[in-house]
Motif scaffolding. Sequence first.
Motif, PDB file in Angstrom:
ATOM      1  N   ARG A   1       0.818  -1.206   0.000  1.00 36.58           N
ATOM      2  CA  ARG A   1       0.000   0.000   0.000  1.00 36.58           C
ATOM      3  C   ARG A   1       0.857   1.263   0.000  1.00 36.58           C
ATOM      4  O   ARG A   1       0.579   2.246   0.685  1.00 36.58           O
ATOM      5  N   GLY A   2       1.933   1.218  -0.765  1.00 37.73           N
ATOM      6  CA  GLY A   2       2.785   2.382  -0.909  1.00 37.73           C
ATOM      7  C   GLY A   2       3.752   2.625   0.228  1.00 37.73           C
ATOM      8  O   GLY A   2       4.465   3.636   0.213  1.00 37.73           O
ATOM      9  N   ARG A   3       3.807   1.699   1.212  1.00 37.11           N
ATOM     10  CA  ARG A   3       4.716   1.883   2.343  1.00 37.11           C
ATOM     11  C   ARG A   3       5.514   0.606   2.569  1.00 37.11           C
ATOM     12  O   ARG A   3       4.993  -0.505   2.368  1.00 37.11           O
ATOM     13  N   PRO A   4       6.783   0.736   2.980  1.00 42.23           N
ATOM     14  CA  PRO A   4       7.591  -0.465   3.235  1.00 42.23           C
ATOM     15  C   PRO A   4       7.150  -1.180   4.501  1.00 42.23           C
ATOM     16  O   PRO A   4       6.872  -0.552   5.525  1.00 42.23           O
ATOM     17  N   HIS A   5       7.036  -2.504   4.421  1.00 40.63           N
ATOM     18  CA  HIS A   5       6.651  -3.349   5.544  1.00 40.63           C
ATOM     19  C   HIS A   5       7.671  -4.477   5.706  1.00 40.63           C
ATOM     20  O   HIS A   5       8.381  -4.831   4.770  1.00 40.63           O
ATOM     21  N   TRP A   6       7.695  -5.037   6.909  1.00 41.17           N
ATOM     22  CA  TRP A   6       8.487  -6.238   7.153  1.00 41.17           C
ATOM     23  C   TRP A   6       7.677  -7.470   6.729  1.00 41.17           C
ATOM     24  O   TRP A   6       6.507  -7.596   7.087  1.00 41.17           O
ATOM     25  N   LYS A   7       8.330  -8.356   5.994  1.00 36.94           N
ATOM     26  CA  LYS A   7       7.696  -9.612   5.594  1.00 36.94           C
ATOM     27  C   LYS A   7       8.578 -10.767   6.046  1.00 36.94           C
ATOM     28  O   LYS A   7       9.727 -10.896   5.615  1.00 36.94           O
ATOM     29  N   GLU A   8       8.045 -11.603   6.907  1.00 35.69           N
ATOM     30  CA  GLU A   8       8.812 -12.736   7.417  1.00 35.69           C
ATOM     31  C   GLU A   8       8.936 -13.820   6.346  1.00 35.69           C
ATOM     32  O   GLU A   8       7.977 -14.151   5.656  1.00 35.69           O
ATOM     33  N   LEU A   9      10.144 -14.373   6.241  1.00 34.18           N
ATOM     34  CA  LEU A   9      10.380 -15.469   5.312  1.00 34.18           C
ATOM     35  C   LEU A   9      10.031 -16.796   5.983  1.00 34.18           C
ATOM     36  O   LEU A   9      10.201 -16.944   7.197  1.00 34.18           O
ATOM     37  N   PRO A  10       9.551 -17.762   5.211  1.00 38.59           N
ATOM     38  CA  PRO A  10       9.203 -19.064   5.817  1.00 38.59           C
ATOM     39  C   PRO A  10      10.414 -19.796   6.374  1.00 38.59           C
ATOM     40  O   PRO A  10      10.298 -20.588   7.305  1.00 38.59           O
ATOM     41  N   SER A  11      11.596 -19.530   5.805  1.00 32.78           N
ATOM     42  CA  SER A  11      12.813 -20.189   6.300  1.00 32.78           C
ATOM     43  C   SER A  11      14.000 -19.273   6.061  1.00 32.78           C
ATOM     44  O   SER A  11      13.944 -18.350   5.236  1.00 32.78           O
ATOM     45  N   LEU A  12      15.077 -19.537   6.779  1.00 35.99           N
ATOM     46  CA  LEU A  12      16.270 -18.722   6.664  1.00 35.99           C
ATOM     47  C   LEU A  12      17.505 -19.613   6.759  1.00 35.99           C
ATOM     48  O   LEU A  12      17.638 -20.395   7.702  1.00 35.99           O
ATOM     49  N   ASN A  13      18.376 -19.494   5.793  1.00 36.28           N
ATOM     50  CA  ASN A  13      19.635 -20.227   5.795  1.00 36.28           C
ATOM     51  C   ASN A  13      20.741 -19.267   6.227  1.00 36.28           C
ATOM     52  O   ASN A  13      21.151 -18.388   5.462  1.00 36.28           O
ATOM     53  N   VAL A  14      21.216 -19.409   7.469  1.00 33.81           N
ATOM     54  CA  VAL A  14      22.188 -18.456   8.006  1.00 33.81           C
ATOM     55  C   VAL A  14      23.513 -18.510   7.244  1.00 33.81           C
ATOM     56  O   VAL A  14      24.277 -17.532   7.247  1.00 33.81           O
ATOM     57  N   ILE A  15      23.806 -19.637   6.582  1.00 34.07           N
ATOM     58  CA  ILE A  15      25.056 -19.763   5.834  1.00 34.07           C
ATOM     59  C   ILE A  15      25.127 -18.702   4.733  1.00 34.07           C
ATOM     60  O   ILE A  15      26.214 -18.211   4.392  1.00 34.07           O
ATOM     61  N   ASP A  16      23.953 -18.333   4.182  1.00 32.24           N
ATOM     62  CA  ASP A  16      23.935 -17.334   3.113  1.00 32.24           C
ATOM     63  C   ASP A  16      24.356 -15.957   3.603  1.00 32.24           C
ATOM     64  O   ASP A  16      24.646 -15.077   2.779  1.00 32.24           O
ATOM     65  N   HIS A  17      24.342 -15.754   4.909  1.00 30.67           N
ATOM     66  CA  HIS A  17      24.687 -14.435   5.459  1.00 30.67           C
ATOM     67  C   HIS A  17      26.089 -14.399   6.049  1.00 30.67           C
ATOM     68  O   HIS A  17      26.473 -13.400   6.661  1.00 30.67           O
ATOM     69  N   ILE A  18      26.836 -15.470   5.892  1.00 31.35           N
ATOM     70  CA  ILE A  18      28.214 -15.524   6.395  1.00 31.35           C
ATOM     71  C   ILE A  18      29.172 -15.363   5.219  1.00 31.35           C
ATOM     72  O   ILE A  18      29.076 -16.069   4.215  1.00 31.35           O
ATOM     73  N   ILE A  19      30.087 -14.418   5.343  1.00 33.39           N
ATOM     74  CA  ILE A  19      31.084 -14.148   4.315  1.00 33.39           C
ATOM     75  C   ILE A  19      32.462 -14.440   4.897  1.00 33.39           C
ATOM     76  O   ILE A  19      32.855 -13.862   5.916  1.00 33.39           O
ATOM     77  N   ILE A  20      33.181 -15.347   4.255  1.00 35.94           N
ATOM     78  CA  ILE A  20      34.523 -15.703   4.694  1.00 35.94           C
ATOM     79  C   ILE A  20      35.521 -14.827   3.936  1.00 35.94           C
ATOM     80  O   ILE A  20      35.603 -14.891   2.708  1.00 35.94           O
ATOM     81  N   VAL A  21      36.238 -14.000   4.663  1.00 34.23           N
ATOM     82  CA  VAL A  21      37.222 -13.114   4.038  1.00 34.23           C
ATOM     83  C   VAL A  21      38.482 -13.918   3.749  1.00 34.23           C
ATOM     84  O   VAL A  21      39.040 -14.541   4.663  1.00 34.23           O
ATOM     85  N   PRO A  22      38.937 -13.935   2.504  1.00 32.86           N
ATOM     86  CA  PRO A  22      40.118 -14.759   2.163  1.00 32.86           C
ATOM     87  C   PRO A  22      41.390 -14.222   2.798  1.00 32.86           C
ATOM     88  O   PRO A  22      41.514 -13.029   3.089  1.00 32.86           O
ATOM     89  N   GLU A  23      42.330 -15.120   2.989  1.00 29.34           N
ATOM     90  CA  GLU A  23      43.628 -14.744   3.539  1.00 29.34           C
ATOM     91  C   GLU A  23      44.378 -13.870   2.533  1.00 29.34           C
ATOM     92  O   GLU A  23      44.298 -14.067   1.326  1.00 29.34           O
ATOM     93  N   GLU A  24      45.114 -12.888   3.066  1.00 28.01           N
ATOM     94  CA  GLU A  24      45.935 -12.030   2.230  1.00 28.01           C
ATOM     95  C   GLU A  24      47.352 -11.999   2.789  1.00 28.01           C
ATOM     96  O   GLU A  24      47.549 -12.108   3.995  1.00 28.01           O
ATOM     97  N   GLU A  25      48.292 -11.836   1.889  1.00 28.46           N
ATOM     98  CA  GLU A  25      49.681 -11.758   2.344  1.00 28.46           C
ATOM     99  C   GLU A  25      49.914 -10.411   3.010  1.00 28.46           C
ATOM    100  O   GLU A  25      49.659  -9.359   2.416  1.00 28.46           O
TER     101      GLU A  25
END
Length: 459
Positions: free
Chosen positions: A62-86
Amino acid sequence: MEVGYNEPLSPAGRMYLRREFDASIDSFVQFQNPVDMFAVKVALASLPKTCPRLRSVVIEKRGRPHWKELPSLNVIDHIIIVPEEEEEEDGNTQAYINKYLVSLPSMAAVSRNSPLWEVHILPKRHRALVLRLHHCLGDCVSLLALFLSCCDAPVEDVPISDVRSKKKTNFVAQLVKGGASVWQTLKGVLYTLPYAVAFLRHPYVKREELYLTVRGGLETAPRKMASVTLRLDDLKAVKNKLDATINDVFVGLVSYGISKYVGQKLVKEGMENPTVSGMVAVNIRGQGSKEILRSIQKKEKIAWGNKCGLFLLPIRLENKDDPLKFVRTAKGIIDKRKMSFEAIYTWKVCNLIPKLFGIENMAPLTYKFRQNSSMLLSNVVGPSGPIKLGTNLITNIGVTLSCLPGAIDVHLISYNGKAFLQFLVAEDVIPEPELLCLYVEEALTEMIANILNVDDVAC
């Protein structure tokens, strides 16, 4: 607290989602041992259960932003592994973390098609992770409480609010104090309105105002970050001697450090005691992170979201030999701001204007107000004792904001007897933030030496 299709975003949440801001709260957590991926996954799996916003996406309804709950959540998708650097063998861990936090805004923004948060696991030798949460999820106070809910954290038996409520007060004293508060409120409104209007029109509010500006605009200015760790007992010693607060000491230290950093340059330019325009973020919910954590544990109603007001803080740059004078000056200004309820006033106005004129008109005004101020300061009270994530002891916690205009952002968070200050600066304004941190550290050392050598410090 349940979040679903019927909960719209608050005015502050909608504002932080707009192009002008798109701000995120970037914090880091350092551990005694290398990061345990299993413990991190378990902790992340528990957080969305506590805060449904972490398993929700933003949709238009209705023209306004709302929160919508997802039926499931995979926490792995939100984890970022920073690669090793010299790196060099003697590379500094804190310097690496600061450099990584500065680089976050240039990375890909948090995806709007998934819950608005990420966890970055830094290279193993740094024993740290970075939490990146969009500001529309909440402010630093509520998000810190959320993080503590998945840790083994010490919690006092008696809530802070209960301790304050049990103090006996005299009726006449309360009446006098109430009358003084009303008068200070009127004075605060009369002072704030023209000051705010001038801020929106032009950065030079007064003739002696120093506006720390940069070439090309603050939005595109390259950033640097530096940090300093202070003993909380030293801050408390200064606080007790001057009958002040930790916030007064914090502002006094920053004022002294900036005065010393830019003082010589100003003297050469012929400017005497200029004033830097600053703002202080204030938690107005009446609850700190510890009390919100208790509410989470008891499954009570939580004062969630963004509930922070602002008050204007002119910081006069002076050539003073005694850093305690900066604390006294900060205390005098902040005491008046507290009595004027300026922080509550600004928060109410920021929630009223979108209802009257729309968020599309409120966001540019707020952005320009923030853009025309030179400095933002915030102070968040963290755990008083050590905490663990799983079996891994947390040694340090720091927080900063990204993608907001301003020449200098200073954020303080206390943890386990330490006060950690994080300076995010525009490189053209403060090319050597490490030197600024050194001045702040020296200021506290001078304050302690002054207190120990002088029998009575006059306020």
